[in-house]
Scaffold this motif. Structure first.
Motif, PDB file in Angstrom:
ATOM      1  N   ASN A  52     -13.431   4.895   6.632  1.00  0.00           N
ATOM      2  CA  ASN A  52     -13.031   6.320   6.566  1.00  0.00           C
ATOM      3  C   ASN A  52     -12.208   6.320   5.067  1.00  0.00           C
ATOM      4  O   ASN A  52     -11.911   7.728   5.195  1.00  0.00           O
ATOM      5  N   ALA A  53     -11.836   5.721   4.558  1.00  0.00           N
ATOM      6  CA  ALA A  53     -10.982   5.629   3.110  1.00  0.00           C
ATOM      7  C   ALA A  53     -11.589   5.398   1.731  1.00  0.00           C
ATOM      8  O   ALA A  53     -10.483   5.231   0.979  1.00  0.00           O
ATOM      9  N   GLY A  54     -12.143   3.965   2.233  1.00  0.00           N
ATOM     10  CA  GLY A  54     -12.826   3.294   1.507  1.00  0.00           C
ATOM     11  C   GLY A  54     -12.139   2.001   0.614  1.00  0.00           C
ATOM     12  O   GLY A  54     -11.354   1.503   1.429  1.00  0.00           O
ATOM     13  N   PRO A  55     -13.009   1.345  -0.418  1.00  0.00           N
ATOM     14  CA  PRO A  55     -12.893  -0.328  -0.254  1.00  0.00           C
ATOM     15  C   PRO A  55     -11.013  -0.693  -0.476  1.00  0.00           C
ATOM     16  O   PRO A  55     -10.535  -1.305  -0.527  1.00  0.00           O
ATOM     17  N   ARG A  56     -10.262  -0.182  -1.128  1.00  0.00           N
ATOM     18  CA  ARG A  56      -8.445   0.239  -1.174  1.00  0.00           C
ATOM     19  C   ARG A  56      -7.831   0.317   0.128  1.00  0.00           C
ATOM     20  O   ARG A  56      -6.936  -0.701  -0.031  1.00  0.00           O
ATOM     21  N   ALA A  57      -8.490   1.080   0.436  1.00  0.00           N
ATOM     22  CA  ALA A  57      -7.317   0.874   2.072  1.00  0.00           C
ATOM     23  C   ALA A  57      -6.904   0.268   2.239  1.00  0.00           C
ATOM     24  O   ALA A  57      -5.411   0.261   2.784  1.00  0.00           O
ATOM     25  N   PRO A  58      -7.939  -1.248   2.990  1.00  0.00           N
ATOM     26  CA  PRO A  58      -6.942  -2.586   3.991  1.00  0.00           C
ATOM     27  C   PRO A  58      -6.455  -3.048   2.747  1.00  0.00           C
ATOM     28  O   PRO A  58      -4.974  -3.271   3.445  1.00  0.00           O
ATOM     29  N   ALA A  59      -6.124  -2.979   1.628  1.00  0.00           N
ATOM     30  CA  ALA A  59      -5.886  -3.863   0.922  1.00  0.00           C
ATOM     31  C   ALA A  59      -4.206  -3.023   0.853  1.00  0.00           C
ATOM     32  O   ALA A  59      -2.566  -3.667   0.529  1.00  0.00           O
ATOM     33  N   VAL A  60      -4.268  -2.076  -0.040  1.00  0.00           N
ATOM     34  CA  VAL A  60      -2.960  -1.146   0.366  1.00  0.00           C
ATOM     35  C   VAL A  60      -2.534  -1.297   2.146  1.00  0.00           C
ATOM     36  O   VAL A  60      -1.183  -1.465   1.995  1.00  0.00           O
ATOM     37  N   ALA A  61      -3.175  -0.996   3.121  1.00  0.00           N
ATOM     38  CA  ALA A  61      -2.331  -1.226   4.275  1.00  0.00           C
ATOM     39  C   ALA A  61      -1.883  -2.483   4.762  1.00  0.00           C
ATOM     40  O   ALA A  61      -0.823  -2.730   5.228  1.00  0.00           O
ATOM     41  N   GLY A  62      -2.248  -3.879   4.673  1.00  0.00           N
ATOM     42  CA  GLY A  62      -2.202  -4.734   4.187  1.00  0.00           C
ATOM     43  C   GLY A  62      -1.319  -5.558   3.602  1.00  0.00           C
ATOM     44  O   GLY A  62       0.047  -5.863   4.041  1.00  0.00           O
ATOM     45  N   ALA A  63      -0.913  -5.161   2.725  1.00  0.00           N
ATOM     46  CA  ALA A  63       0.081  -4.759   1.273  1.00  0.00           C
ATOM     47  C   ALA A  63       1.636  -3.901   2.360  1.00  0.00           C
ATOM     48  O   ALA A  63       3.091  -4.584   2.670  1.00  0.00           O
ATOM     49  N   ILE A  64       1.326  -2.669   3.166  1.00  0.00           N
ATOM     50  CA  ILE A  64       2.746  -2.412   3.232  1.00  0.00           C
ATOM     51  C   ILE A  64       2.603  -3.230   4.357  1.00  0.00           C
ATOM     52  O   ILE A  64       4.284  -2.831   5.151  1.00  0.00           O
ATOM     53  N   ILE A  65       1.846  -2.972   5.367  1.00  0.00           N
ATOM     54  CA  ILE A  65       2.052  -4.547   6.547  1.00  0.00           C
ATOM     55  C   ILE A  65       2.674  -5.770   6.029  1.00  0.00           C
ATOM     56  O   ILE A  65       3.986  -6.086   6.743  1.00  0.00           O
ATOM     57  N   LEU A  66       2.235  -6.535   5.462  1.00  0.00           N
ATOM     58  CA  LEU A  66       3.320  -7.796   4.504  1.00  0.00           C
ATOM     59  C   LEU A  66       4.336  -7.332   4.394  1.00  0.00           C
ATOM     60  O   LEU A  66       5.630  -8.223   4.300  1.00  0.00           O
ATOM     61  N   ALA A  67       4.753  -6.058   3.467  1.00  0.00           N
ATOM     62  CA  ALA A  67       6.039  -5.852   3.769  1.00  0.00           C
ATOM     63  C   ALA A  67       7.458  -5.688   4.696  1.00  0.00           C
ATOM     64  O   ALA A  67       8.652  -6.582   4.202  1.00  0.00           O
ATOM     65  N   ILE A  68       6.700  -5.069   5.375  1.00  0.00           N
ATOM     66  CA  ILE A  68       7.302  -4.598   6.335  1.00  0.00           C
ATOM     67  C   ILE A  68       7.715  -6.198   7.366  1.00  0.00           C
ATOM     68  O   ILE A  68       8.676  -6.295   7.853  1.00  0.00           O
ATOM     69  N   GLY A  69       6.713  -6.936   7.075  1.00  0.00           N
ATOM     70  CA  GLY A  69       7.416  -8.525   7.455  1.00  0.00           C
ATOM     71  C   GLY A  69       7.629  -9.443   6.917  1.00  0.00           C
ATOM     72  O   GLY A  69       8.008 -10.089   7.780  1.00  0.00           O
ATOM     73  N   THR A  70       8.052  -9.207   5.754  1.00  0.00           N
ATOM     74  CA  THR A  70       8.667  -9.901   5.017  1.00  0.00           C
ATOM     75  C   THR A  70      10.007  -9.715   5.811  1.00  0.00           C
ATOM     76  O   THR A  70      10.596 -10.709   6.067  1.00  0.00           O
ATOM     77  N   VAL A  71      10.132  -8.540   5.288  1.00  0.00           N
ATOM     78  CA  VAL A  71      11.567  -7.885   6.018  1.00  0.00           C
ATOM     79  C   VAL A  71      12.034  -7.608   6.944  1.00  0.00           C
ATOM     80  O   VAL A  71      13.197  -8.913   7.291  1.00  0.00           O
ATOM     81  N   TYR A  72      11.368  -7.980   7.914  1.00  0.00           N
ATOM     82  CA  TYR A  72      11.374  -8.401   9.361  1.00  0.00           C
ATOM     83  C   TYR A  72      11.421  -9.575   9.814  1.00  0.00           C
ATOM     84  O   TYR A  72      13.023 -10.626  10.331  1.00  0.00           O
ATOM     85  N   CYS A  73      10.399 -11.013   8.800  1.00  0.00           N
ATOM     86  CA  CYS A  73      10.677 -11.922   8.705  1.00  0.00           C
ATOM     87  C   CYS A  73      12.221 -12.393   7.876  1.00  0.00           C
ATOM     88  O   CYS A  73      13.111 -13.336   8.706  1.00  0.00           O
ATOM     89  N   TYR A  74      13.190 -11.365   7.086  1.00  0.00           N
ATOM     90  CA  TYR A  74      13.965 -11.988   7.177  1.00  0.00           C
ATOM     91  C   TYR A  74      15.389 -10.908   8.042  1.00  0.00           C
ATOM     92  O   TYR A  74      16.359 -12.811   7.880  1.00  0.00           O
ATOM     93  N   ARG A  75      15.138 -10.953   8.061  1.00  0.00           N
ATOM     94  CA  ARG A  75      16.408  -9.927   9.016  1.00  0.00           C
ATOM     95  C   ARG A  75      16.500 -10.893  10.693  1.00  0.00           C
ATOM     96  O   ARG A  75      17.599 -11.181  11.112  1.00  0.00           O
ATOM     97  N   ILE A  76      14.917 -11.355  10.946  1.00  0.00           N
ATOM     98  CA  ILE A  76      14.921 -11.801  12.099  1.00  0.00           C
ATOM     99  C   ILE A  76      14.441 -13.102  12.228  1.00  0.00           C
ATOM    100  O   ILE A  76      15.349 -14.438  13.097  1.00  0.00           O
TER     101      ILE A  76
END
Length: 189
Positions: free
Chosen positions: A154-178
């Motif tokens: 639906n959004a092209g070949p860059r979109a999975p990289a953008v989503a992956g970066a966002i989810i990994l960034a959230i995961g990083t903050v979560y891992c740091y806090r928890i």
């Protein structure tokens, strides 16, 4: 599931593996559609990333010996940054190949790190917690792959990289806090 910190830790693992899987299954369409690599270029890149994956696995034990908590936070953060850079630098072959090599090397390290976290945090319950870990990783990879597929369609070949970066960034903050505080408690001497 009643072990202290187990569910919270598994949520962090889901974010990291789901974020990684949102992109990893769609790296070939990225290389072809954004970078413009042909079949030979993609094949060589996959070979090189496979080699860095093996190297990442071999380096993981040394890094974990230095700081398990540090690896649990820095590696997903690095993966998020690399994907964000890839979104912008992905039209050039050499930067793309280099970023993918580094990213997949880091991906191999995090696989070893979560197993080390389990071993150090739940040593009396390794078999049961290990089974839960496998289910969590498989489920998060499935969800990440579905997300990546929907995005690429639906959004092209860059979109999975953008989503992956966002989810990994959230995961990083979560891992740091928890996960980071709990991993510091169980850091091997």
């Amino acid at each position: 599931l009643r072990l202290p910190g187990l569910i919270a830790g598994m949520a962090g693992i889901m974010l990291v593996f789901g974020g990684a899987q949102a992109f990893i299954g769609y790296q070939v369409p990225f290389m072809e559609g954004v970078t413009g690599l042909g079949t030979s270029g993609v094949s060589v890149t996959l070979l090189l990333t496979g080699i860095t994956g093996v190297i990442g696995t071999l380096v993981a034990s040394r890094l974990l010996g230095i700081s398990l908590p540090g690896v649990l936070v820095s590696v997903p953060g690095t993966m998020a940054i690399l994907l964000a850079v890839l979104v912008y630098a992905g039209t050039a072959a050499i930067p793309t190949i280099t970023i993918l090599m580094l990213w997949l090397g880091a991906r191999a390290i995090i696989g070893v790190a979560v197993n080390a976290w389990i071993a150090h945090t739940f040593p009396e319950n390794l078999e049961g917690v290990g089974g839960i870990l496998v289910a969590v990783i498989q489920g998060s990879m499935m969800l990440g792959a579905i997300l990546g597929g929907v995005l690429i369609d639906n959004a092209g070949p860059r979109a999975p990289a953008v989503a992956g970066a966002i989810i990994l960034a959230i995961g990083t903050v979560y891992c740091y806090r928890i996960m980071y505080p709990r991993a510091r408690q169980h850091q091997p001497d």
